[in-house]
Design an enzyme around this catalytic site. Sequence first.
Site, PDB file in Angstrom:
ATOM      1  N   HIS A 110     -21.966 -14.170 -49.034  1.00 52.72           N
ATOM      2  CA  HIS A 110     -20.671 -14.072 -48.625  1.00 52.72           C
ATOM      3  C   HIS A 110     -19.577 -15.177 -48.841  1.00 52.72           C
ATOM      4  O   HIS A 110     -19.063 -15.825 -48.577  1.00 52.72           O
ATOM      5  CB  HIS A 110     -20.272 -13.953 -46.921  1.00 52.72           C
ATOM      6  N   ASN A 130     -33.960 -16.516 -33.427  1.00 44.75           N
ATOM      7  CA  ASN A 130     -32.512 -17.186 -33.604  1.00 44.75           C
ATOM      8  C   ASN A 130     -32.788 -17.564 -31.424  1.00 44.75           C
ATOM      9  O   ASN A 130     -33.772 -17.753 -30.829  1.00 44.75           O
ATOM     10  CB  ASN A 130     -32.294 -15.467 -32.729  1.00 44.75           C
TER      11      ASN A 130
HETATM   12  N1  APR Z   1     -30.853 -22.183 -34.149  1.00 44.29           N
HETATM   13  C1  APR Z   1     -31.471 -21.060 -34.418  1.00 44.29           C
HETATM   14  N2  APR Z   1     -29.801 -19.610 -33.893  1.00 44.29           N
HETATM   15  C2  APR Z   1     -29.076 -20.136 -33.476  1.00 44.29           C
HETATM   16  C3  APR Z   1     -28.667 -21.834 -33.034  1.00 44.29           C
HETATM   17  C4  APR Z   1     -30.299 -22.011 -33.152  1.00 44.29           C
HETATM   18  N3  APR Z   1     -29.552 -23.730 -33.717  1.00 44.29           N
HETATM   19  N4  APR Z   1     -27.255 -21.829 -32.807  1.00 44.29           N
HETATM   20  C5  APR Z   1     -26.771 -20.622 -32.892  1.00 44.29           C
HETATM   21  N5  APR Z   1     -27.581 -19.233 -33.517  1.00 44.29           N
HETATM   22  C6  APR Z   1     -27.796 -18.057 -32.926  1.00 44.29           C
HETATM   23  C7  APR Z   1     -26.803 -18.169 -31.824  1.00 44.29           C
HETATM   24  O1  APR Z   1     -27.206 -17.433 -31.189  1.00 44.29           O
HETATM   25  C8  APR Z   1     -26.118 -16.489 -33.070  1.00 44.29           C
HETATM   26  O2  APR Z   1     -26.982 -15.679 -32.657  1.00 44.29           O
HETATM   27  O3  APR Z   1     -27.222 -17.648 -34.310  1.00 44.29           O
HETATM   28  C9  APR Z   1     -26.744 -16.813 -34.266  1.00 44.29           C
HETATM   29  C10 APR Z   1     -24.402 -16.944 -35.141  1.00 44.29           C
HETATM   30  O4  APR Z   1     -24.450 -15.313 -34.894  1.00 44.29           O
HETATM   31  P1  APR Z   1     -22.895 -15.925 -35.375  1.00 44.29           P
HETATM   32  O5  APR Z   1     -21.831 -17.189 -34.945  1.00 44.29           O
HETATM   33  O6  APR Z   1     -22.050 -14.464 -35.303  1.00 44.29           O
HETATM   34  O7  APR Z   1     -22.886 -15.904 -37.251  1.00 44.29           O
HETATM   35  P2  APR Z   1     -23.510 -14.693 -38.195  1.00 44.29           P
HETATM   36  O8  APR Z   1     -24.384 -13.847 -37.908  1.00 44.29           O
HETATM   37  O9  APR Z   1     -24.012 -15.746 -39.478  1.00 44.29           O
HETATM   38  O10 APR Z   1     -22.209 -13.767 -39.029  1.00 44.29           O
HETATM   39  C11 APR Z   1     -22.047 -12.908 -39.617  1.00 44.29           C
HETATM   40  O11 APR Z   1     -19.420 -13.295 -39.677  1.00 44.29           O
HETATM   41  O12 APR Z   1     -17.851 -14.209 -39.851  1.00 44.29           O
HETATM   42  C12 APR Z   1     -18.976 -13.738 -40.693  1.00 44.29           C
HETATM   43  O13 APR Z   1     -18.018 -13.395 -42.749  1.00 44.29           O
HETATM   44  C13 APR Z   1     -19.062 -14.871 -41.638  1.00 44.29           C
HETATM   45  O14 APR Z   1     -21.002 -15.018 -42.787  1.00 44.29           O
HETATM   46  C14 APR Z   1     -20.388 -14.924 -41.522  1.00 44.29           C
HETATM   47  C15 APR Z   1     -20.876 -13.827 -40.628  1.00 44.29           C
END
Ligand code: APR
Length: 233
Positions: free
Chosen positions: A106, A198
């Site tokens: 990304h 996760n």
């Molecule tokens: N340890 C493990 N998992 C965690 C922690 C932690 N300390 N804190 C949060 N999480 C988990 C959350 O439960 C959630 O499932 O990480 C995940 C984060 O999800 P998102 O916020 O949706 O992020 P991501 O999956 O990276 O988003 C994907 O969306 O907006 C776009 O381009 C952007 O790259 C991004 C993509």
Amino acid sequence: MTRIVVLTGAGISAESGVPTFRDADGLWEGHHVEDVATPEGYERDPDTVLRFYDERRRALVAVAPNPAHDALARLETALGEDLLVVTQNVDDLHERAGSINLVHMHGELYRALCEGCGIRSPWTGDLLGRPPCPVCGERMLRPDVVWFGEMPYELDRIEAAVALCDTFVSIGTSGAVYPAAGYAALASAFGARTIELNLMPSDALVPFDEARAGMASVLVPAWVDEVLGRPRD
Ligand code: APR
């Protein structure tokens, strides 16, 4: 051949102090995602979008890799090219921890994309003041971040690795954004073992073979120790 593919998302950087996208109130640092992460939002209000990413880029100076990033770098030291880390994150915490065999699907906050010449250049400063492109001189630089509706980077390389790997591990991603969200199912269809690390189990398209719930800073080092055959403390 790549033996292990690790897909990371915002959750791996959460404990470093980089906010995730979908955990709290549906806003990303007070903004609606469609305003700051779509080509339409950028067209509507470029200054807000440039300022937003300038702030995100500046904020990286104050954060550091956590034990999850460190553990993946340690795994690469042992496995070399048998490990590919594919990150959806635009921070640079994997490379600061020492990961080299890494794809930023990304994009990266520390790069700028010129809408004039199309070249992606390393970039650490602000973009709001419309600085010239270091390659062509046009003042048309935007963040080199893949927004909704745009094509992620290096998809051929990623999909080839996912299809060939023995183990696919998804770390700290909600599985809400494609194509990344489909990689576990692809790996599984090609016979890989799939693992999710996760905070809580995600709504996966195809269930992971194994899902471990908890903090990335704890789960990832423990999993790496297992792969390397080291006993847990
Ligand atoms: N340890 C493990 N998992 C965690 C922690 C932690 N300390 N804190 C949060 N999480 C988990 C959350 O439960 C959630 O499932 O990480 C995940 C984060 O999800 P998102 O916020 O949706 O992020 P991501 O999956 O990276 O988003 C994907 O969306 O907006 C776009 O381009 C952007 O790259 C991004 C993509």
